[in-house]
Motif scaffolding. Structure first.
Motif, mmCIF file in Angstrom:
data_model
loop_
_atom_site.group_PDB
_atom_site.id
_atom_site.type_symbol
_atom_site.label_atom_id
_atom_site.label_comp_id
_atom_site.label_asym_id
_atom_site.label_seq_id
_atom_site.Cartn_x
_atom_site.Cartn_y
_atom_site.Cartn_z
ATOM 1 N N UNK A 108 0.830 -1.205 0.000
ATOM 2 C CA UNK A 108 0.000 0.000 0.000
ATOM 3 C C UNK A 108 0.864 1.254 0.000
ATOM 4 N N UNK A 109 1.957 1.238 0.733
ATOM 5 C CA UNK A 109 2.864 2.378 0.780
ATOM 6 C C UNK A 109 3.471 2.624 -0.599
ATOM 7 N N UNK A 110 3.892 1.546 -1.251
ATOM 8 C CA UNK A 110 4.451 1.627 -2.604
ATOM 9 C C UNK A 110 3.420 2.211 -3.577
ATOM 10 N N UNK A 111 2.191 1.702 -3.537
ATOM 11 C CA UNK A 111 1.129 2.187 -4.416
ATOM 12 C C UNK A 111 0.800 3.640 -4.112
ATOM 13 N N UNK A 112 0.698 3.973 -2.823
ATOM 14 C CA UNK A 112 0.351 5.319 -2.381
ATOM 15 C C UNK A 112 1.346 6.329 -2.933
ATOM 16 N N UNK A 113 2.647 6.003 -2.851
ATOM 17 C CA UNK A 113 3.669 6.923 -3.348
ATOM 18 C C UNK A 113 3.615 7.070 -4.862
#
Length: 179
Positions: A108-113
């Motif tokens: 989710x962090x990867x996608x969010x960024x």
């Protein structure tokens, strides 16, 4: 969009939606820009949505050149995450995204960024009169009442000045909290 829309739950529907949005006038090779000899590769040996350009002979999908490229996350989850982040009134944290779409926090962090980077403009917008450039400078003058004189600038008054380059107008303020 409705969250029960198939593009948020079915990868084939998400891919078809992306192809319709990106290639409304026909398939374009992201490698060489060819349009006439691009054909869909079908069959059990090829992954869904794979195309091959007849000009440069390279294979590609609709995700090449986008934020979805080289990601192991399904395209339907990417669509759902993008929709949730774009329609969220007060923004969304990576932790909330992880809970909402059912992926790990790291994913989710990867996608969010990636989504945030895609949403940001290429250049910061100018401000000032008519979008002109504004210069900012600070200085320390005099002595702040009630403060003991010591080394450094801790005892001096802080002054912040803004100058609009296009009009030449300047404004000086004493900030109550100096950052």
């Amino acid at each position: 969009m409705n969250l029960s829309d198939p593009i948020f739950h079915d990868d084939n529907a998400a891919r078809s939606y992306m192809e319709a949005q990106r290639w409304a006038d026909g398939v374009v090779c992201p490698h060489c820009g060819g349009v006439e000899k691009c054909k869909r590769l079908e069959g059990a040996k090829h992954r869904p949505g794979l195309f091959q350009c007849g000009d440069c002979r390279k294979q590609f999908t609709v995700t090449v050149g986008t934020i979805f490229e080289r990601s192991k996350v399904s395209l339907s989850k990417w669509m759902l995450a993008t929709h949730l982040m774009a329609s969220s009134k007060k923004g969304m944290s990576a932790h909330q995204l992880h809970r909402s779409i059912g992926v790990t926090y790291k994913t989710a962090w990867f996608m969010w960024h990636r989504i945030r980077e895609a949403m940001s403009g290429d250049a910061p917008a100018g401000f000032g009169s008519g979008g002109g450039v504004v210069e900012v400078d600070e200085t320390f003058i005099g002595r702040e009442p009630g403060k003991e004189v010591k080394r450094g600038v801790g005892h001096k008054m802080k002054v912040l000045t803004l100058v609009d380059r296009t009009t030449g107008k300047a404004e000086s303020v004493r900030p109550s909290v100096y950052l």
